[in-house]
Enzyme design. Structure first.
Site, PDB file in Angstrom:
ATOM      1  CB  ALA A  79      -0.869   0.009   1.231  1.00  9.44           C
ATOM      2  CG  ASP A  80       3.148   4.947  -1.145  1.00 14.50           C
ATOM      3  OD1 ASP A  80       3.972   4.690  -0.260  1.00 14.50           O
ATOM      4  OD2 ASP A  80       3.082   5.921  -1.619  1.00 14.50           O
TER       5      ASP A  80
END
Length: 196
Positions: A71-72
């Site tokens: 995730a980012d």
């Protein structure tokens, strides 16, 4: 089909860890080793997705039989990407520049099945309108919410940062915290790990 593959969160974010705990999932935490530098000419959405996938893939060799969550999140405002300020001084400057403005958060998610090579990806778009903030309000916020320096745009919406915001438009309110949970549930279901 129920998978016996372990679930790995490829993030050291305490916010994302809490989101997974809320779902009652059993998971391990692994810190990805991936360069998070934005590339010239790359859109904020593309940066977020590239980093999410890169983080998951950087852990594939260590976890060859697993489901890895990458995730980012990247914020965009005034024609530029906004990352995590990482210091109070940077956060003060960032929040002053964002005062009264509308910004967009791109929260990218991927689920990588290292046993099969399957990769699921999604980028959620959240539009946030900030309140007009005085320098005193910004200072008080950062004193009371020190973790905000680790949040994109310095806005920790799940905490006191909610007071900075005037409006949020999103298809998944969890995405602003860091993980688009609605899509993650779909991805886990597709890989034989139902949440319910």
């Amino acid at each position: 089909m129920n998978t016996k593959l372990p679930l790995i969160l490829g993030s050291s974010s305490v916010f994302r860890q809490q989101q997974l705990r809320t779902l009652g999932l059993i998971f391990e935490i692994a810190k990805p080793d991936f360069d998070e530098t934005a590339r010239t000419g790359e859109s904020a959405a593309d940066t977020a997705l590239r980093l999410a996938v890169g983080k998951a893939q950087s852990l594939a060799a260590a976890f060859p039989q697993a489901l890895i969550i990458g995730a980012d999140q990247v914020a965009w405002c005034n024609g530029q990407q906004l990352g995590k300020p990482m210091s109070v001084a940077n956060a003060q400057h960032m929040l002053a520049a964002l005062s009264g403005k509308t910004l967009t958060f791109y929260s990218a998610l991927c689920l990588l099945n290292t046993a099969s090579g399957r990769l699921h990806t999604h980028t959620d778009t959240t539009t946030v309108t900030m309140r007009a903030l005085s320098s005193r309000q910004i200072s008080r916020y950062l004193e009371r919410e020190p973790d905000a320096i680790y949040c994109a745009g310095a806005a920790k919406s799940e905490g006191l940062g909610a007071a900075l915001l005037q409006r949020i438009d999103s298809s998944d309110p969890n995405a602003l915290i860091g993980l688009p949970i609605f899509k993650l549930v779909d991805f886990l279901q597709a890989e034989g790990m139902p949440v319910l």
